[in-house]
Each structure stands twice: as structure tokens, then as C-alpha cells.
Design an enzyme around this catalytic site. Structure first.
Site, short mmCIF file in Angstrom:
data_model
loop_
_atom_site.label_atom_id
_atom_site.label_comp_id
_atom_site.label_asym_id
_atom_site.label_seq_id
_atom_site.Cartn_x
_atom_site.Cartn_y
_atom_site.Cartn_z
N VAL A 29 21.96 6.20 -32.48
CA VAL A 29 20.52 6.63 -32.40
C VAL A 29 20.59 8.02 -31.70
O VAL A 29 19.79 8.94 -32.16
CB VAL A 29 19.69 5.68 -31.61
CG1 VAL A 29 18.28 6.14 -31.56
CG2 VAL A 29 19.69 4.24 -32.08
N LYS A 211 12.55 -8.02 -29.99
CA LYS A 211 11.21 -7.02 -30.40
C LYS A 211 10.16 -7.96 -30.33
O LYS A 211 8.98 -7.11 -29.85
CB LYS A 211 11.79 -6.54 -31.92
CG LYS A 211 13.02 -5.67 -31.94
CD LYS A 211 13.73 -5.62 -33.22
CE LYS A 211 14.82 -4.65 -33.23
NZ LYS A 211 15.65 -4.88 -34.35
N1 HSE Z 1 20.52 -4.26 -34.95
C1 HSE Z 1 19.34 -3.82 -35.04
C2 HSE Z 1 18.88 -4.28 -36.51
C3 HSE Z 1 19.04 -2.19 -35.07
O1 HSE Z 1 19.76 -4.56 -37.41
O2 HSE Z 1 17.62 -4.27 -36.86
C4 HSE Z 1 17.74 -1.74 -34.85
O3 HSE Z 1 17.22 -2.16 -34.04
#
Ligand code: HSE
Length: 423
Positions: A29, A211
Site C-alpha cells: 500500500v 472491516k
Molecule cells: N487482505 C485484504 C483483502 C487486503 O484481501 O481484502 C485489503 O484489505
């Protein structure tokens, strides 16, 4: 009191001020951000220093741009914004705390750190009067947090669901469409920079859970601890489960969802059979999707790349850009819906496949629908409590996949007349 009241007046404030950035981490990132920043001519921000860990790694950029000492960024009065993009969530939280204490704004994409400390980060922002923005932490390039805060500020949101993890969606797409085997597809997701450095966070559903925890705060105004949210991954899906999906023209997607019934918020992550008419069916590879359900606008779907260097870098850049006009989250839902409580007391309709000898029986189901045995495996379908599903998901040889169009009903009698389903 809103954060705004606590932000000290800046003598050099214009509508869009120029920002000096100190970046932590130069992995997938971080490099993506460097690229998108250089390719965006209008952005009023420059990177002054990048703090990295590995002294032996060769890097393409000039050496003087890098430091190994975090204090070089945190103690630099010229740096207005700390951009935190490291892997270690504990170290990340320490950086965020110190940056706020030292009067710097923060941009981060660290979903694990945010999910584990969100309530504390909310209070730290109020205490120090500096914002923390984290659009890149939830579903990569999809602009969901700022939309939840601003567009849906007064909307009566009843649910949020979707594909919140790019790696597992990539793996499932390759397994279904290209008949790749699971471990090859996972390796590809790692090589492409989608997977976490510990990929079990992806395949066991922890990453989408982190998330979801962040999304729940901005959708319903509820801070929930990640350990209170149930996550069931794709790692135990069997060949028989895949065959069942093929035979019935279903896809399998790892779905994160949260919804409100009366004064309760329910939320969990679990694989689900998806019919070809469902909007999530067409979301492939590392793409993510978020479907919101609201009282008046009804359903709205956001789709975009959920993982990868440039897509996530672009969300981080958007936060930096928002800081040039002093944007901050107000956590509007927190002040609107404060009687809501998180609960796991839910009945869900699931397909459970398990090896012979595993102790799962019809009586474990609140409503048993059907069952059969084939190729040494047993299948049971019915409504079962989320906590029971979670218990089973920890056993080897048990696959759990929600029914297509599953309806979710609270376990408690007082609310059992109401249920929730995204049709
Ligand atoms: N490992 C996470 C995914 C990266 O595959 O969505 C992005 O948050």
C-alpha cells in the site's frame, strides 16, 4: 462537543492547505500511495520521510527519503500528517497515539488496529483535536466510510452487507471459474499482494470481520469488539460443498453483514451460497461490494477493487486530500442511535456438511429442514443458532455455508416476530 470545536485555529489555513506527510511502511500500500500521489497533479501534499523496518532491503527511491527511526517523523514539526501503513497492528496503534499526541493528523489503512482500538481512537481524536481518517481500511477503493458519514448522515440504515475481502473472493473465483485448486489460488492472491502476510486472517474471515467492525460504527453508531463478532471462513469448504454449488448454479461468496432489528444490531461473517440473480454473484476476483439497505433509498450497491497496491493507495490518497480541507469524521450515528446494542442471539439458515463421526444432530437445529449422506459426508440444512454454527466452525471436517436468501431471526421471543433478509 464535535471534534471541530477542538481543532486549533491554524494561522496558515486556507480552503486547501498544503500538507507535509510522514509515511510509516513502504510495502504494497505504501508503494501504491507513492505512485498514485506522483500521478495526481492536483494533490497538495508531499512525502517528506518514509519510516521502514528492514535495513537490508534495496529500494528504488533515494536513500535520504527513508528513516529507520520513527521519532524522526513523529518529532518533526514540519510533518502535519502521519500516514500509517505498516503490518504490525500493535506498533501501528502506538504510532497513531503518539502522532495524535504530537498534534498530527493520521491516515491509516490498518483495519486490525482500527477494529481493536476504534473506541479509543475516537476518544483520542476528541482529546487531541486531530482527525484520524481510514477510508482505505474498509473494502479498499470503495468510498464507503465517508459516504456512511456524509451521504447517509441522517438516513435510517437498516443493513450493510457485502464482500469485504478481496483475497477470498479472488480464491473463490479462481476455484469456481478456472477450476484452480484452493492452495494455488491462495498462493496467487499472495503473489498479487492481496492477501495479508498471515493469510489465515483472510481465509478464516478475520480480515472482513475487522472491516465489518469499523463499518458497524459508521452505519449504526455502535462500537463492537472484534472478539464479539463471529467469523466463519472459507478454509473448510469441501469438494462436496463446491459440487453442491455447481449443481445448483450457485456461487459461494464470503459475506460480511450487519443489520438492525428493533434495538439490536447483529453482525457476522460467513460463506453463503449466492444465486445468479443476486447482485453479489457478479462480483469477481479481488473486487469487493457493499450493499446498503435504508428505509427510504432502499438498496444501493457499491462495487470496486478491495485489495491491491493502487486501489488501496487511491483510498489513502483520498483521505490525504480530505485533510487538505480539514475533513474529519464526526461519528454522526454515534450521537443519533445510542440505544442500540450488539447481539449474537440469532437464528440463521445454513447448510452444514460434516465428516461421519462428528457429533452434529437434528436436535441441534431450531428448525431442521433436510439432510442426506453422500461420499462419506453428511449434510444438514436448517435454522440454527449463530453460536452453534460458530462452535461447529472450529471443528475440522465441518463446512458451513449460509442458504441463498437466508432469513435471520432473533433467538429471543420478544423480537422473534421480526426477521431480516436482503432479498
Ligand atoms: N487482505 C485484504 C483483502 C487486503 O484481501 O481484502 C485489503 O484489505
Amino acid at each position: 462537543m464535535s471534534l471541530e470545536n477542538k481543532v486549533p485555529h491554524q494561522s496558515n489555513t486556507t480552503n486547501h492547505r498544503h500538507l507535509t506527510l510522514g509515511v510509516f511502511g513502504f510495502g504494497c500500500v505504501g508503494q501504491g500511495l507513492y505512485h498514485v500521489l506522483n500521478e495526481t497533479p492536483g494533490i497538495k501534499a508531499d512525502i517528506k520521510k518514509i519510516c521502514v523496518k528492514d535495513k537490508n532491503k534495496s529500494r528504488l527511491l533515494p536513500e535520504k527519503l527513508f528513516t529507520f527511526d520513527k521519532e524522526e517523523i513523529l518529532n518533526d514539526p514540519e510533518i502535519d500528517v502521519v500516514v500509517e501503513l505498516i503490518d504490525d497492528s500493535n506498533a501501528a496503534f502506538e504510532i497513531v497515539k503518539e502522532a495524535l499526541q504530537k498534534g498530527k493528523a493520521v491516515v491509516t489503512a490498518n483495519k486490525k488496529m482500527l477494529a481493536e482500538h476504534l473506541e479509543e481512537i475516537y476518544h483520542l481524536q476528541r482529546q487531541y483535536g486531530k482527525p484520524v481518517l481510514y477510508e482505505g481500511s474498509v473494502c479498499g477503493s470503495i468510498p464507503i466510510i465517508r459516504n456512511l458519514e456524509e451521504y447517509y448522515d441522517n438516513d435510517l440504515l437498516t443493513g450493510i452487507e457485502g464482500i469485504f475481502n478481496g483475497s477470498t473472493n479472488y480464491i473463490l473465483t479462481k476455484v469456481f471459474e478456472e477450476k484452480k485448486n484452493y492452495s494455488d489460488a491462495l498462493q496467487q492472491a499472495q503473489e498479487l499482494g492481496f492477501a495479508e502476510s498471515d493469510p489465515s486472517l483472510d481465509v478464516k474471515g478475520f480480515d472482513p470481520k475487522f472491516k465489518l467492525v469499523i463499518a458497524i460504527a459508521h452505519t449504526f453508531g455502535v462500537f463492537v469488539k472484534p472478539e464479539d463478532v463471529i467469523n466463519i471462513g472459507i478454509d473448510k469448504i469441501s469438494e462436496l460443498d463446491l459440487k453442491f454449488a455447481y449443481d445448483n448454479h450457485y456461487a459461494i461468496k464470503l459475506v460480511a453483514r450487519a443489520f438492525k432489528i428493533k434495538n439490536r444490531v447483529y453482525g457476522f461473517v460467513c460463506p453463503q451460497f449466492i444465486e445468479s440473480t443476486h447482485p453479489l454473484y457478479a462480483v469477481r476476483n479481488e473486487y469487493n461490494a457493499v450493499q446498503l439497505e435504508s428505509a427510504f433509498a432502499e438498496k444501493q450497491l457499491f462495487v470496486g477493487k478491495g485489495a491491491g497496491s493502487y486501489p488501496t493507495g487511491s483510498a489513502v490518497l483520498s483521505d490525504i486530500s480530505a485533510l487538505t480541507y480539514q475533513y474529519q469524521y464526526e461519528y454522526k450515528k454515534l450521537h443519533q442511535l445510542n440505544d442500540l446494542q450488539f447481539s449474537n442471539h440469532l437464528l440463521v439458515e445454513a447448510f452444514v456438511s460434516f465428516d461421519k463421526g462428528i457429533n452434529i444432530s437434528i436436535s441441534d437445529f431450531a428448525h431442521f429442514e433436510s439432510g442426506y449422506a453422500s461420499h462419506g459426508k453428511q449434510y444438514m440444512v436448517g435454522k440454527v443458532s449463530l453460536s452453534k454454527l460458530h462452535e461447529w466452525s472450529l471443528l475440522d471436517g465441518v463446512g458451513i455455508i449460509l442458504a441463498p436468501g437466508a432469513v435471520f431471526t432473533p433467538e429471543k421471543k420478544s423480537t422473534s416476530e421480526e426477521s431480516f433478509a436482503f432479498a
